[in-house]
Design an enzyme around this catalytic site. Structure first.
Site, PDB file in Angstrom:
ATOM      1  N   GLU A  86      28.347  10.747  20.409  1.00 12.66           N
ATOM      2  CA  GLU A  86      27.111  11.426  20.807  1.00 12.66           C
ATOM      3  C   GLU A  86      26.121  11.423  19.638  1.00 12.66           C
ATOM      4  OE1 GLU A  86      28.479  15.381  21.656  1.00 12.66           O
ATOM      5  OE2 GLU A  86      30.077  14.640  22.949  1.00 12.66           O
ATOM      6  N   LYS A 110      23.906  12.929  16.881  1.00 12.07           N
ATOM      7  CA  LYS A 110      23.963  14.228  16.196  1.00 12.07           C
ATOM      8  C   LYS A 110      22.531  14.707  16.012  1.00 12.07           C
ATOM      9  CE  LYS A 110      26.037  16.555  12.225  1.00 12.07           C
ATOM     10  NZ  LYS A 110      24.866  17.188  11.653  1.00 12.07           N
ATOM     11  N   ASP A 120      19.476  16.984  14.991  1.00 14.21           N
ATOM     12  CA  ASP A 120      19.227  17.861  13.858  1.00 14.21           C
ATOM     13  C   ASP A 120      18.494  19.104  14.325  1.00 14.21           C
ATOM     14  OD1 ASP A 120      19.504  18.562  11.285  1.00 14.21           O
ATOM     15  OD2 ASP A 120      17.953  17.237  10.490  1.00 14.21           O
ATOM     16  N   TYR A 126      26.767  20.133  24.348  1.00 12.52           N
ATOM     17  CA  TYR A 126      27.725  19.100  23.963  1.00 12.52           C
ATOM     18  C   TYR A 126      29.169  19.579  23.934  1.00 12.52           C
ATOM     19  CZ  TYR A 126      26.801  21.094  19.283  1.00 12.52           C
ATOM     20  OH  TYR A 126      26.632  21.931  18.217  1.00 12.52           O
ATOM     21  N   LYS A 146      26.940  10.014   9.282  1.00 16.42           N
ATOM     22  CA  LYS A 146      25.561  10.360   8.931  1.00 16.42           C
ATOM     23  C   LYS A 146      24.702   9.106   8.786  1.00 16.42           C
ATOM     24  CE  LYS A 146      24.546  14.343   7.997  1.00 16.42           C
ATOM     25  NZ  LYS A 146      24.954  15.428   7.184  1.00 16.42           N
ATOM     26  N   CYS A 206     -15.019  19.277  -6.205  1.00 17.02           N
ATOM     27  CA  CYS A 206     -14.668  18.728  -4.899  1.00 17.02           C
ATOM     28  C   CYS A 206     -14.810  17.200  -4.928  1.00 17.02           C
ATOM     29  CB  CYS A 206     -15.584  19.327  -3.835  1.00 17.02           C
ATOM     30  SG  CYS A 206     -15.468  18.488  -2.252  1.00 17.02           S
ATOM     31  N   CYS A 261     -18.163  16.453  -2.563  1.00 17.12           N
ATOM     32  CA  CYS A 261     -19.527  16.896  -2.869  1.00 17.12           C
ATOM     33  C   CYS A 261     -19.733  17.192  -4.352  1.00 17.12           C
ATOM     34  CB  CYS A 261     -19.889  18.119  -2.032  1.00 17.12           C
ATOM     35  SG  CYS A 261     -19.001  19.595  -2.524  1.00 17.12           S
ATOM     36  N   CYS A 301     -12.841  23.865  -1.636  1.00 21.24           N
ATOM     37  CA  CYS A 301     -14.238  23.598  -1.920  1.00 21.24           C
ATOM     38  C   CYS A 301     -14.989  24.658  -1.139  1.00 21.24           C
ATOM     39  CB  CYS A 301     -14.636  22.204  -1.431  1.00 21.24           C
ATOM     40  SG  CYS A 301     -16.427  21.993  -1.419  1.00 21.24           S
ATOM     41  N   CYS A 336     -20.822  21.202   2.041  1.00 23.90           N
ATOM     42  CA  CYS A 336     -20.077  19.989   1.663  1.00 23.90           C
ATOM     43  C   CYS A 336     -19.970  19.078   2.887  1.00 23.90           C
ATOM     44  CB  CYS A 336     -18.692  20.371   1.157  1.00 23.90           C
ATOM     45  SG  CYS A 336     -17.612  18.950   0.898  1.00 23.90           S
TER      46      CYS A 336
END
Ligand code: IVH
Length: 680
Positions: free
Chosen positions: A116, A118, A120, A232, A320, A414, A417, A432, A437
């Protein structure tokens, strides 16, 4: 059973069946509108007859009252974890180990395996008694988990009653179903995108998002998170005879639980490995994040004989998948300016292939994170992709660092600008703060005209950019002062396009007040918060004068949001902006609830008493609402009272109502009751 109970049962069965078709089979048989219609009928009937509400009613999936802590629960059968394999050789030695302890007469060649994906996410255990979901618990440490039942109920493909399909199967007396709660990748990406737009926190990966959503004390929040489930395993079952993992999966499927379709049952280890390799390569095509495959010995008899070592069974193993990581060179750290002015650092990378995708940019979260991980330009760095998400720079490889490298400095100006940047409070974010801007302006316009806000037809990103670059827009209110001749002078603007745009802009002046507030792009104020605050402060004058405390008294508005709103309105530039909108004739107040002939007289003949503090309405608002819908409000509870409208900190009226068995309504249910025309 009364007629009403019969109808309620029928409606619930029908709706539960359609939920199953939609969320578990992905194969709906009715339209959304038809579904909504059924659900509305059920809601209305249940509101009229709250005494018949059952725990398996689909209306009970919306979340319950917040908890203060999660209750601990003992798992009658421990929820073990799994040993790991990292390559084919590990798998072969696992098989060889098993071969040495198999009972007499059984050889490795006799074994059958179930493989099956796996997923996460988070392992959970669901207990059903006589078909009814009575408990949902997290794995915790495997022996003791947390009772998260109200949150579990909000997950749409978890049946509240089994069997979830009408196949004539009797439910077992008791069953504990185990499986994984996860966040589909598409939902994860959409959520993070919306969070970024609001300037709110994003989750690092789907697993964290699933965990954060499932472990909410307020299940109403969980209800808004699109979690999903795959079963499962069966922890235990009374009333069914299951002998193998394959039978367990088939049985779960028959009961209407979601079972992963990508599962292999085979007697051959080479096929197991082929199957795993295929999924390893295709893992990016799965709609969920899979970090490996779980291989289980099919026979329960053999499982029991092989037993458990430590906290991992010998009869199963997780293969894994390799992390989706690669190393490459970090060429430069640059800053990206968002709508709120937040400057987010990102890495420009020497292009590298990770799991079949070429990556040339990766996010660096914020400048504190860059400093903490000591990531520098010129470094060789580890880059990771989690799910389908924006790649991240994990860490630098210090051994490969050039001798002349220097730490990254947060920009003092920034990048767009060139005005000075600033930090706000102890927030890690860098901003900023120049409202003019251009980077911010284009994104602000984009947001203001978007579907979530003013929804101006024909006003796309390209147009916003063009108008800003041409100097026709200096702030978002300038949209309402655009002239036809100005537009006609622009490249690509013929008469029709200009007229359509101006019509769209003109029409947007009538958009509801909360959409306007959303469009302002105040940090932490998206459409939900806008609805809450405009319900409490229904005009711009009221809202702009609301204090931090006023705002915090609204349910769903915390200190951070309140502070952000107050700060926004206190800035002279923003006050000037509001004045411009006012001059333009944009709607800056909520429409009064229609009090005329249109209002359904749905509460006629009903008598209400109101007590306590309601979340958004004053008591007078509630009274007005009831009277407009034909109902009557009195000052004290008696046998003639039909409903008590109950807010926070109620007085003795609540006790009196309880002793007389008078049903209570919260503000939301009152509104619903008003909206639903009486059937009698
Ligand atoms: S079986 C003894 N099957 O992996 C069996 N686990 O490290 C234990 N997981 O906590 C679990 N998909 O959260 C099993 N198809 C699957 C799984 C799965 C994901 C997770 C589960 C468990 C962890 C074990």
């Amino acid at each position: 059973m009364s007629d009403i109970e019969t109808r309620l049962t029928k409606l619930r069965d029908e709706i539960n069946y359609h939920l199953y078709r939609y969320h578990t089979l992905d194969d709906p048989v009715i339209s959304d509108a038809e579904y909504d219609h059924l659900l509305n009928e059920l809601r209305t009937l249940e509101e009229e007859h709250p005494e018949y509400i059952t725990p398996d009613s689909p209306t009970q999936r919306i979340g319950a009252e917040p908890l203060s802590i999660f209750e601990k629960v003992n798992h009658p059968i421990p929820m073990t974890s799994l040993g790991n394999a990292f390559d084919d050789a590990d798998m072969r030695s696992w098989l060889a180990r098993i071969g040495r302890i198999l009972p007499d007469g059984v050889t490795v060649a006799d074994l059958e395996f179930v493989v099956e994906p796996k997923i996460d996410g988070l392992a959970i255990a669901l207990t059903y008694e006589n078909g009814l979901l009575v408990r949902g618990a997290t794995r915790g440490n495997g022996t003791v988990g947390e009772n998260v039942t109200p949150n579990i109920r909000t997950i749409k493909n978890i049946p509240l009653r089994i069997p979830a399909k009408s196949n004539g199967l009797e439910p077992p007396q008791r069953i504990e179903v185990r499986g994984e709660v996860y966040m589909p990748i598409a939902e994860f990406n959409a959520f993070n995108k919306a969070q970024l737009e609001k300037g709110d926190r994003v989750y690092a990966n789907p697993r964290n998002f699933a965990a954060g959503s499932l472990r909410q004390l307020d299940s109403k929040i969980t209800a808004q998170r699109p979690l999903a489930f795959f079963s499962y395993a069966i922890g235990y079952v009374e009333g069914a005879d299951i002998q193998t993992q394959q039978q367990a999966l088939d049985y779960l499927n028959e009961l209407g639980f979601p079972v992963n379709p990508d599962i292999l049952h085979t007697g051959d280890m080479e096929s197991v490995l082929d199957f795993i390799h295929t999924w390893m390569e295709r893992r990016n095509q799965l709609p969920y994040d899979a970090d490996g495959a779980v291989v289980k010995i099919d026979s329960f008899d053999l499982q029991e004989q092989l037993g458990v070592v430590g906290n991992a069974p010998r009869w199963a193993i997780a293969y894994k998948f390799p992390a989706q990581e690669a190393t490459t060179k970090l060429l430069a750290v640059k800053g990206n300016v968002g709508r709120t002015g937040q400057i987010t650092p990102y890495a420009e990378l020497e292009p590298v292939n990770i799991g079949g995708v070429t990556v040339s940019q990766a996010t660096l979260h914020n400048y504190d994170d860059v400093a903490k991980k000591d990531i520098r330009e010129g470094d060789t760095v580890v880059v990771k992709r989690a799910g389908d998400v924006i790649p991240q720079v994990v860490k630098p490889i210090l051994d490969l660092r050039p001798a002349d490298s220097v730490p990254v400095q947060p920009p003092e100006r920034c990048p767009v600008c060139d005005e000075p940047t600033s930090r706000q409070g102890d927030d890690v974010a860098l901003f900023c703060i120049n409202a003019a801007c251009p980077a911010q302006l284009v994104r602000q316009i984009e947001y203001f005209v978007s579907r979530a806000a003013m929804d101006i037809e024909g006003f796309g990103i390209k147009i916003g950019e063009q108008l800003a670059v041409e100097g026709l827009l200096h702030d978002i209110a300038d949209i309402y002062f655009l002239e036809r001749d100005q537009l006609l002078g622009l490249e690509g603007f013929a008469e029709k396009k200009a007229d359509n745009l101006l019509t769209g802009i003109e029409q947007s002046k009538q958009q509801p007040f909360d959409r306007f507030i959303t469009g302002l792009g105040i940090r932490y104020v998206g459409s939900t918060v806008s609805e809450l605050i405009t319900a409490a402060f229904p005009s711009i004058d009221q809202l702009s004068q609301a204090s931090q405390a006023d705002l915090e008294s609204i349910e769903g508005v915390g200190p951070r949001i309140a502070e952000s709103i107050v700060a926004w309105f206190s800035r002279p530039a923003n006050q000037a902006l509001i004045e411009k909108f006012r001059q333009a004739g944009v709607t800056l107040a909520s429409a009064k609830p229609a009090g005329g002939d249109d209002t359904p007289q749905s509460l006629t003949g009903l008598t209400f008493v109101i007590t306590g503090t309601l979340p958004t309405w004053s008591r007078n608002d509630a009274k007005e609402f009831i009277e407009q819908h034909g109902g009557k409000v009195t000052g004290s509870v008696s046998k003639k009272t039909d409903y008590l409208v109950l807010g926070e900190n109620p007085g003795s009226k609540a006790n009196k109502a309880e002793s007389l068995n008078i049903p209570t309504l919260d503000e939301e249910s009152l509104r619903k009751l008003g909206r639903t025309a009486k059937s009698a």
